[in-house]
Design a protein around this motif. Structure first.
Motif, short mmCIF file in Angstrom:
data_model
loop_
_atom_site.label_atom_id
_atom_site.label_comp_id
_atom_site.label_asym_id
_atom_site.label_seq_id
_atom_site.Cartn_x
_atom_site.Cartn_y
_atom_site.Cartn_z
N PRO A 44 -3.38 82.75 27.64
CA PRO A 44 -3.10 82.16 28.94
C PRO A 44 -3.91 82.82 30.04
N PRO A 45 -4.20 82.07 31.10
CA PRO A 45 -4.90 82.65 32.24
C PRO A 45 -4.11 83.81 32.85
N THR A 46 -4.80 84.72 33.48
CA THR A 46 -4.15 85.87 34.10
C THR A 46 -4.21 85.75 35.61
N GLN A 101 -8.64 87.91 36.99
CA GLN A 101 -9.67 87.11 36.34
C GLN A 101 -10.02 87.60 34.94
N ASP A 102 -9.14 88.42 34.34
CA ASP A 102 -9.41 88.84 32.96
C ASP A 102 -9.55 87.63 32.05
N VAL A 103 -8.67 86.66 32.21
CA VAL A 103 -8.79 85.35 31.56
C VAL A 103 -8.72 84.34 32.70
#
Length: 125
Positions: free
Chosen positions: A59-61, A65-67
């Motif tokens: 999932p986005p973080t 902006q790690d993911v």
């Protein structure tokens, strides 16, 4: 008009679970499903919202902006607090970072995708 948006598809680990969440949240009915790999909702005006299974989905973080979030959706609601409460009942989470909580709210769907809830814009506003 050069283009008309007809579909958006989100990566996730469990397409049916995410389709169920968005179906509850938007009222869009299930229009398509395929063996745990894909599910989709379709609105009366044709907009298709799809969910595809991705091996190793992360999932986005948000807001980090790690993911990266890669994409996010915005939805108008009549009451921010009420909408957030209902979505949390259905599995959404609310991140601590809320850039403008008086005007819009960031919510994370059960797969971690950030989306925004906004109050409808008034003509002339």
């Amino acid at each position: 008009m050069i283009m008309k948006l007809v579909a958006a598809t989100l990566d996730c680990a469990d397409p049916m679970a995410l389709a169920d969440f968005y179906s509850r949240a938007t009222g869009l009915p299930l229009a398509e499903r395929s063996d745990g790999e894909f599910a989709g909702l379709r609105g009366a005006e044709g907009l298709f919202l799809g969910f595809q299974r991705v091996d190793g989905y992360r999932p986005p973080t948000w807001p980090g902006q790690d993911v990266p979030q890669q994409l996010h959706l915005d939805f108008d609601v009549d009451d921010l607090d009420e909408a957030v409460a209902r979505l949390v009942e259905w599995g959404a989470t609310v991140p601590d970072v809320q850039p403008r909580p008086d005007g819009w709210r960031v919510v994370l769907d059960p797969a971690g995708h950030p989306f925004c809830l906004t109050l409808p814009r008034r003509p002339g506003a």
